[in-house]
Scaffold this active site. Sequence first.
Site, PDB file in Angstrom:
ATOM      1  N   TYR A 147      10.199   5.340   0.283  1.00  0.00           N
ATOM      2  CA  TYR A 147      10.918   4.648   1.240  1.00  0.00           C
ATOM      3  C   TYR A 147      12.506   5.238   1.525  1.00  0.00           C
ATOM      4  O   TYR A 147      13.004   5.436   2.568  1.00  0.00           O
ATOM      5  CB  TYR A 147      11.175   3.278   0.536  1.00  0.00           C
ATOM      6  CG  TYR A 147      12.238   2.493   1.193  1.00  0.00           C
ATOM      7  CD1 TYR A 147      12.014   1.759   2.553  1.00  0.00           C
ATOM      8  CD2 TYR A 147      13.330   2.266   0.606  1.00  0.00           C
ATOM      9  CE1 TYR A 147      13.122   1.006   2.969  1.00  0.00           C
ATOM     10  CE2 TYR A 147      14.550   1.417   1.034  1.00  0.00           C
ATOM     11  CZ  TYR A 147      14.230   0.817   2.471  1.00  0.00           C
ATOM     12  OH  TYR A 147      15.361   0.090   2.977  1.00  0.00           O
ATOM     13  N   SER A 172      20.038   2.904   3.997  1.00  0.00           N
ATOM     14  CA  SER A 172      19.690   2.289   2.797  1.00  0.00           C
ATOM     15  C   SER A 172      20.525   2.905   1.741  1.00  0.00           C
ATOM     16  O   SER A 172      20.796   4.245   1.433  1.00  0.00           O
ATOM     17  CB  SER A 172      18.341   2.168   2.208  1.00  0.00           C
ATOM     18  OG  SER A 172      17.994   1.612   1.036  1.00  0.00           O
TER      19      SER A 172
END
Length: 336
Positions: A152, A127
């Site tokens: 995350y 990501s």
Amino acid sequence: MKYLVTGAAGFIGARVSEKLCQAGHQVVGIDNLNDYYDVSLKQSRLDKLAAFASFRFQKLDLADREGMAKLFADEQFQRVIHLGAQAGVRYSITNPFAYADSNLVGTLCVLEGCRHNKVEHLVFASSSSTYGLNKKMPFATCDSVDHPVSFYAATKKANEMMAHSYAHLYGLPTTGLRFFTVYGPWGRPDMAPMLFASAISADKPIKVFNHGDMSRDFTFIDDIVAGILLCADNVPKPDPNWTVEQGTPASSSAPYRVYNIGNGSPVRLMDFIAELENALGKTAEKIMMPMQDGDVKATWADTDDLFKAVGYKPQVGIKEGVKAFADWYRGYYGQS
């Protein structure tokens, strides 16, 4: 070619599975169909995939150690595209254990399956969130990603390190892709485009964070999928001349690579909203809000190394992409 696609009921996973089937490959898709967002949308994506005889779905949790081991042993995949994960930056603040289970334990189960069954290439989702406190623009894979601002993001950084260890120890070819703000038809309801479209269509106000002073490298779903499939065909090889002192962290003496995959052209949040208003034919009432915890002001992908490696070049501009998204939204949700 026989593929495993994890997260096959997800936004990106479903589209990857569809494109692989259209190209003549066999695809086994897995997903735990959790209720983080509307399960009926996930099921609708799977219903589309049911049209392909070459696609099979199995409901399975990534963190199910025995179930994952059996799947790999039974199916003997040639390639794995690992897109399954607990998504969302802000949800990781309130429910971090969901991320430990899915993103850490789940990825370990995938790595173990690949290791023990001689998978020839693992492509996995990282990501742009890994760049964290980095403020140098555009984000490049030679930059440090040691200061995430959400749990995350920390799990995605951990996935990269886990994959490298397996590439080094067992010679497992692995490619990590740092996705930059994917949007388009069949998108996730928790992401800004869907939240905005839902509110605007219902004549409700939208929340605009950091008072609109934000930008994102919005990347259309088909450009992301095209890049994933190009990378799947580009199996990394060890670089015998690589060293920690002189090499980029995105490469290695092991068969390991990390790439940014984005549009390479950031769009101001207010400009994106304007395009969506135009495509939906409505003006949004905007509530200006402060920055959210775990969020970053801007993202911008340097994709030069991905272009050099596989010829990746995004094709869909923001106007075209937002219109395609808005047209799908109106059709799927029955909006006139």
